[in-house]
Every structure is written in C-alpha cells, then in structure tokens.
Design a protein around this motif. Structure first.
Motif, short mmCIF file in Angstrom:
data_model
loop_
_atom_site.label_atom_id
_atom_site.label_comp_id
_atom_site.label_asym_id
_atom_site.label_seq_id
_atom_site.Cartn_x
_atom_site.Cartn_y
_atom_site.Cartn_z
N PHE A 38 0.81 -1.23 0.00
CA PHE A 38 0.00 0.00 0.00
C PHE A 38 0.85 1.28 0.00
O PHE A 38 0.31 2.38 0.14
CB PHE A 38 -0.98 0.04 1.19
N ILE A 39 2.17 1.13 -0.19
CA ILE A 39 3.08 2.28 -0.18
C ILE A 39 3.81 2.35 -1.51
O ILE A 39 4.30 1.34 -2.02
CB ILE A 39 4.12 2.15 0.97
N GLU B 129 -7.32 2.00 0.31
CA GLU B 129 -8.69 1.86 -0.17
C GLU B 129 -9.27 0.48 0.18
O GLU B 129 -8.64 -0.56 -0.02
CB GLU B 129 -8.72 2.04 -1.70
N ASN B 130 -10.49 0.53 0.75
CA ASN B 130 -11.28 -0.69 0.96
C ASN B 130 -10.57 -1.71 1.83
O ASN B 130 -10.58 -2.91 1.55
CB ASN B 130 -11.64 -1.31 -0.39
N LYS B 131 -9.95 -1.24 2.92
CA LYS B 131 -9.24 -2.16 3.83
C LYS B 131 -10.02 -2.41 5.12
O LYS B 131 -9.52 -3.08 6.02
CB LYS B 131 -7.85 -1.60 4.16
N HIS B 132 -11.20 -1.83 5.26
CA HIS B 132 -12.05 -2.01 6.44
C HIS B 132 -11.37 -1.50 7.71
O HIS B 132 -11.63 -2.01 8.80
CB HIS B 132 -12.45 -3.48 6.60
N PHE B 133 -10.52 -0.50 7.58
CA PHE B 133 -9.84 0.05 8.75
C PHE B 133 -10.81 0.90 9.58
O PHE B 133 -11.68 1.57 9.05
CB PHE B 133 -8.65 0.91 8.33
N THR B 134 -10.61 0.88 10.90
CA THR B 134 -11.31 1.78 11.81
C THR B 134 -10.27 2.72 12.43
O THR B 134 -9.08 2.57 12.20
CB THR B 134 -12.03 1.00 12.91
N GLY B 135 -10.74 3.66 13.25
CA GLY B 135 -9.82 4.61 13.86
C GLY B 135 -9.92 5.97 13.19
O GLY B 135 -10.96 6.34 12.63
N LEU C 150 -7.87 6.99 1.20
CA LEU C 150 -8.41 6.33 2.40
C LEU C 150 -9.88 5.94 2.19
O LEU C 150 -10.58 5.68 3.17
CB LEU C 150 -8.30 7.27 3.61
N LYS C 151 -10.32 5.86 0.97
CA LYS C 151 -11.74 5.63 0.68
C LYS C 151 -12.19 4.22 1.09
O LYS C 151 -11.39 3.30 1.20
CB LYS C 151 -12.00 5.84 -0.82
N ASN C 152 -13.50 4.14 1.36
CA ASN C 152 -14.14 2.85 1.65
C ASN C 152 -13.56 2.16 2.89
O ASN C 152 -13.14 1.01 2.85
CB ASN C 152 -14.06 1.91 0.45
N VAL D 47 -11.04 10.63 0.80
CA VAL D 47 -11.51 10.08 2.07
C VAL D 47 -12.97 9.66 1.95
O VAL D 47 -13.69 9.55 2.95
CB VAL D 47 -11.35 11.10 3.21
N SER D 48 -13.44 9.39 0.76
CA SER D 48 -14.85 9.09 0.52
C SER D 48 -15.27 7.80 1.20
O SER D 48 -14.47 6.89 1.44
CB SER D 48 -15.12 9.01 -0.98
#
Length: 425
Positions: free
Chosen positions: A294-295, A309-315, A332-334, A356-357
């Motif tokens: 991702f980098i 994108e679309n990694k289901h991250f919280t925080g 940082l979307k999804n 950031v959508s």
C-alpha cells in the motif's frame, strides 16, 4: 454434632460421591483433591456455610447445573485438573459468592465465553482458568477489579480481542495470557505497579512495545515472542531477569536503536488505526520503500503514495501523515474512519489527491488549495460542526475547487453559499 469439615485429600480414593452430599448443611470445608474419584459431582447448592472447596486432580465426569448456587460464604473454589469432565459453561451462579477470593478451574473442560460478572467478586484475587476451551473477549468487568493473579493461558479455541482492560487492573502481580488469539497493541500498564510477571507470547498482538512497559521497575519476567509487534527492538531495565521477544515479531531492526523516520511515521499512522494486523503482516524491516504493501515511493526513496482503499480500517486519520513531506496521493476511501481531516495536512505542499470518501468522518473540511483533488463523498457528517446560528458547513462531497460532485457551488465554511459571480471572479 454436625459435620463441618471433610478432608480426604491424597487418599488414593476411587468410586463416586453420594448424591445427597449437600445434606451436610453445616459443612465449611470440603477437601477431596488428588484422588481418583469419578462419576458426576453432586450438587453443593445452598450450603451457605461452605467456605472452601478443593476438588483438584480427580476423574469427575460432570458438574450438575446450579451446583454452586447459594454458596454465600464461599472463599475458595479449586477444581483444576479434572480432564474427564463433560464440556460445561462458567458457573454464573457464583455471583452469589461475593466473598470469593480464589477461583481455580484450569484444565477442567470449560468452554464458551467468560461472562461479564466479575464486578460481583470484590474480593477476588486469584483467577486461574488455563488450559480450557474459552473463546471470545476479556470481560469489561475485569476493569477495576482486585485480581492479582490472572491465568488464562493455553485456551484451545483461543480468547480474542484486545487486552486493553489490563491497564485498569491495578492490583495485578502475575498475568498469563500466552497462547491465545489476542490482537491490538499492548496497553499502558503504568498503573500496575506490582506486576512482576507478564506472559503474552504466542498471540497476535500488534504495535510498538510501550515505553511504560520497558520502564516498569516491578517487572521481572516478560515474554512477547511470536506476536506481530513492530517498532524498535525493546530494551528492558536491569530489574527484568528474563525477557523474550523473538519469533514472528516484525521489529524494524535486529539490534536496539531507532527506526527510520518514514517507518516511524507510518507506524504512527498504523497506531491511529489500532495497529491493524494487515499492516503488521505486510510492513517489515526498516525501509518503507522496500516491499511495503500500500506504499509507493519515488526514486529518492520518499513515500509519495499511501493507498488504504477498501481495507475495512477503523480509527482516525493520523496527523502524522503530515510528516511524509513528499506525499502526493493519500487514498483512504471505503473504510470506517471517524473523526476529522487533520488540518496539518495543509502543510503537504506536494499533495495532489486526498480521497476520504465513504467513511464516517465529521468536522470542518480544511481549505486545501485548488491543486489538491479532494473527494469527501459518502461522509454524512462531514462539514458539520456545532453552531448556535444553525448554519452548516460544506455539504458532503465538496471538492477543492469549491463545487460539489455535480458541479454546483459549494457553501463556504461559514455556511453561506459562494455566488457564481464570486467563483467567476
């Protein structure tokens, strides 16, 4: 002329116990440990004088439902090493034993989750439930308890979730949580001033070893090996006689010393997301440009793209992103991010895209220059802040050029619309 105590420990006894054992209503102590007693264990319900029960190391096959009901004077229940018991749940009727000091039921075929009832035991000091089949999370009622010795290691299914509750268990002396499925970072245990033995090996813990753990003056034994820990190699004080942290951890270097600045920054970013295990498994070593997922880096070894994108991250979105001074694209979307867009991202002079959508962001949107493509759609609360005047901020999805995705003028930060003439000017 009533029986108050039975002591038959280590008598090489076999056979079973009588079903009417609880007719001995004045019984205070029952010691049957280290025998070969078998069959179902009789109910002890409503023996209100019973204070100590020792059943360890026998061959009992079952514990009847409600066996420990009404034991209002009970202080010790010790029944470890009963390996032939049918699977059974933690006996919640023990909440009536408010004087309980020691509960030891290791290797007794308990399964299911630990019930959230430990605030019912204000005097509990020793909880030893190792080598069972528990799963689920640590109960919240551990927080603030007086437990001193906590043994939950080697669960067959594996306890999971975080171990954050340890930070408020200030009376802890010994913690054995090894060989489970715990995730998340090691919490701040600075309030646990008497903790001398901490066994956390063989879990899935992530993040950086906290400085408060390494600086603890009471700690003597600690095991952290075979987790997913990152950051600098931990260095403990001279009071620690044994510390292990090898195996599957991903420390940035093999010797003590700081990590590369970009690595430090990205670990701060991961920390704001709760140190997700996905990043731990794909971020290894001391060079963020050497195969880190991702980098993307430029030819000078500077991070120019971070794509979550679309990694289901919280925080939250970490303000530490601002330390990646060459960053051009931040996607940082999804995800399920909360909080606001950090204002210090305005210092990223090379930034071209900030997407950031489809998160749960709120708060004011920083006024990025027109050179930044800003995408905020799918954040219902973004652009809203408390206001006595009732005016709202920019609607969801306003772009850096002052327009919403459909091309209409976006309201200014104060809540009033920017006129077409102003935009033309």
């Amino acid at each position: 002329n009533r029986v108050t105590s039975i002591n038959l420990s280590s008598m090489s006894l076999s056979g079973s116990l009588p079903s009417n054992l609880n007719s001995l209503t004045q019984l205070t102590t029952l010691s049957l440990q280290s025998n070969s007693l078998s069959g179902p264990f009789p109910s002890l319900a409503n023996l209100s004088s019973l204070q100590e029960i020792y059943l360890d190391t026998n061959n009992f096959t079952s514990i009847p439902s409600g066996c420990f009901q009404g034991l209002s004077s009970l202080k010790v229940l010790s029944m470890s090493q009963n390996i032939y018991l049918d699977p059974w749940f933690f006996p919640t009727e023990l909440i009536q034993a408010s004087s309980l000091v020691t509960l030891a039921a290791g290797n007794a075929n308990l399964y299911g989750s630990l019930p959230d009832i430990f605030d019912s035991f204000p005097n509990l000091q020793n909880l030893r439930l190792s080598y069972n089949n528990f799963s689920g999370f640590l109960p919240k009622s551990f927080s603030g308890s007086g437990i001193q010795n906590l043994w939950l290691n080697n669960q067959q299914f594996g306890l999971s979730g975080t171990i954050e509750v340890l930070s408020n268990m200030t009376q802890l002396n010994q913690v054995w949580l090894h060989k489970n499925l715990f995730t998340g970072p090691i919490p701040d245990i600075s309030k646990c001033e008497t903790l001398f033995d901490l066994q956390l090996r063989d879990n899935q813990l992530t993040g950086i070893v906290p400085a408060t753990l390494m600086s603890s003056t009471a700690l003597q034994n600690v095991s952290l090996d075979n987790n997913k820990l990152q950051g600098p190699l931990p260095v403990f004080g001279s009071n620690v006689k044994k510390a292990t942290f090898d195996g599957t951890n991903s420390f940035c270097q093999t010797k003590p010393g700081p990590c590369d600045p970009q690595v430090n920054t990205l670990l701060e970013v991961a920390g704001a997301l709760g140190y997700p295990i996905l990043l731990t498994e794909s971020w290894e070593g001391n060079n963020a440009c050497d195969g880190w997922s991702f980098i993307v880096c430029d030819t000078q070894g500077k991070v120019i793209t971070v794509n979550f994108e679309n990694k289901h991250f919280t925080g939250i979105i970490s303000p530490a992103f601002a330390n990646l001074t060459s960053l051009k694209n931040l996607v940082l979307k999804n995800n399920n991010l909360t909080g606001s867009i950090p204002a210090n991202l305005l210092t990223l002079t090379q930034l071209q895209l900030l997407d950031v959508s489809n998160n749960n962001l709120s708060g004011e949107i920083p006024q990025f220059p027109y050179t930044v493509k800003l995408i905020t759609t799918g954040n219902v609360l973004i652009g809203t802040t408390p206001s006595s005047g009732g005016g709202g901020g920019p609607p969801s999805g306003s772009g850096s050029n002052g327009t919403t995705p459909n091309g209409n003028p976006a309201p200014a930060s104060g809540g009033s619309s920017v006129s077409p003439g102003m935009i033309a000017g």
